[in-house]
Design an enzyme around this catalytic site. Structure first.
Site, PDB file in Angstrom:
ATOM      1  N   GLY A 237     -13.000   7.922 -35.797  1.00  0.00           N
ATOM      2  CA  GLY A 237     -14.318   7.536 -36.313  1.00  0.00           C
ATOM      3  C   GLY A 237     -15.167   8.736 -36.689  1.00  0.00           C
ATOM      4  O   GLY A 237     -15.746   8.805 -37.776  1.00  0.00           O
ATOM      5  N   CYS A 354     -19.687   9.522 -24.380  1.00  0.00           N
ATOM      6  CA  CYS A 354     -20.436   8.259 -24.468  1.00  0.00           C
ATOM      7  C   CYS A 354     -20.757   7.793 -23.047  1.00  0.00           C
ATOM      8  O   CYS A 354     -20.595   6.635 -22.701  1.00  0.00           O
ATOM      9  CB  CYS A 354     -19.674   7.208 -25.263  1.00  0.00           C
TER      10      CYS A 354
END
Length: 404
Positions: A237, A354
């Site tokens: 990504g 994250c």
């Protein structure tokens, strides 16, 4: 809302696989949605959202329903009845719902809502570590935000189109989006829609990527013509975002220990029209050592607890174990120590996770800077993103520069 038996059965079957077989919720839901070709968009949305809802609130609903794991089908129907009652949905006259104590459910919900670990439906140990690291007030706000359903955010692929053109193209398909200030390539869907069936997706005009995640590649300060190493690229990504920021000029080396993830990146890169990505599987330390002192930019999107992305992975709350968090911190520091050596003098590196835990974030950077490997590095800036402040995923990123 009227409940339909076949849709409810699909939800119960899905929950059985997720709770009792340990399957990942997203994979289970993908399978469930292929179950009946006659289902319309509303039916599919009901199955997906109800399953995710019950996964997210598992501890709370199980406590109200007075059931314990492993859940048999009767237990799951009881949890389903709790979900429906709290949503204000009238229960049909089915045998599964006989003797459902509607008033008692609402009373128990009010009682349990005073205790955070039940109210926010989290294991004791996550509640304890969150409060210990973020403080009681911040953690209470953060875990509440992490239990909200995530928005669908697109990242426009600027190699192929512009934000304005993509917005118009989607609008023609009755998919309305809005721009997000401070996120230059983001479009937020006003309502959930299956964007993967659109020609725009098949043509590589966008990827689905949370707004916080989109900040990481921007943080790396890449320029066309550079040599950039994405060390934990996964399915890519952020790699694809870097490729668009570099306008396909220069070289991106995408590395990962999992070859199957890099194969997925290869497929996505082709769709995106990103031609400057070279994949390398990390099969030994030789792969890393070959790149010592060679990169203008290094991205370490480190493996982590994932506590910042619980909104989109609610089953992670139940799969995550305390010993994993301890082990991953060791891995994070090892990766920082080794992968930082790929950076040239004068080059810049981003360490990102994250996670919302300081022990995985600023503490790791601080430990690295005090170590022998980090003595020639300077922290330029860092960014802590909390879901309750941003409205998006919890993230951390630190920009470091290697001095002579």
């Amino acid at each position: 809302m009227r409940l339909h038996r076949n849709l409810c059965f699909a939800v119960i079957d899905g929950l059985t696989l997720i709770f009792n077989e340990g399957n990942y919720a997203d994979k289970v839901i993908q399978q469930l949605l292929k179950r009946d070709k006659r289902w319309g968009a509303r039916d599919r949305a009901f199955v997906a959202e109800t399953t995710y809802d019950i996964v997210r609130w598992k501890r709370l609903y199980a406590e109200i329903a007075e059931v314990k794991e492993p859940f048999d089908r009767e237990n799951l129907w009881r949890m389903f009845a709790v979900w429906a009652t709290l949503k204000g949905i009238k229960l049909p006259d089915w045998s599964y719902f006989e003797k459902t104590p509607t008033r008692k459910i609402k009373g128990r919900f009010d009682e349990l809502s005073k205790i955070r670990k039940f109210k926010e439906s989290i294991p004791d140990w996550i509640d304890e570590i969150g409060e210990k690291e973020l403080g009681k007030a911040t953690w209470s706000l953060e875990i509440s935000a992490l239990n909200e359903q995530a928005d669908v955010i697109l990242r426009v692929n600027t190699l192929k189109t512009t934000k304005e053109k993509l917005q118009t193209e989607l609008f023609d398909l009755d998919i309305e989006t809005e721009f997000l200030a401070e996120y230059p390539n983001a479009l937020k869907l006003k309502e959930r829609a299956n964007v993967f069936t659109t020609e725009a997706f098949k043509n590589g005009y966008f990827e689905v990527q949370d707004a916080s995640s989109q900040l990481v590649a921007e943080f790396l300060n890449v320029q066309p013509g550079m040599r950039v190493v994405d060390t934990c690229a996964g399915a890519g990504g952020k790699t694809l975002h870097i490729a668009s920021l570099m306008e396909n000029k220069g070289q991106i080396i995408a590395m990962d220990i999992y070859g199957n993830k890099l194969n997925e990146l290869k497929r996505r890169a082709k769709r995106n029209g990103a031609h400057n990505i070279e994949n390398r599987v990390i099969e030994s330390t030789k792969v890393i050592k070959k790149l010592y002192n060679k990169a203008d930019r290094v991205l370490i999107d480190a493996p982590c607890s994932g506590l910042g992305v619980l909104r989109r992975n609610p089953d992670a709350k139940w799969k995550l174990q305390p010993d994993f968090v301890d082990k991953i911190k060791i891995t994070q520091q090892n990766i920082l120590q080794q992968y930082s050596k790929m950076l040239k003098v004068g080059g810049q590196m981003v360490y990102a996770t994250c996670s919302v835990l300081p022990s995985e974030n600023q503490n790791q950077v601080s430990t690295f800077l005090k170590s022998e490997a980090g003595e020639n590095f300077t922290l330029i800036k860092d960014k802590k993103i909390l879901a309750h402040k941003s409205g998006f995923d919890g993230f951390y990123m630190a920009l470091l520069e290697r001095q002579s």
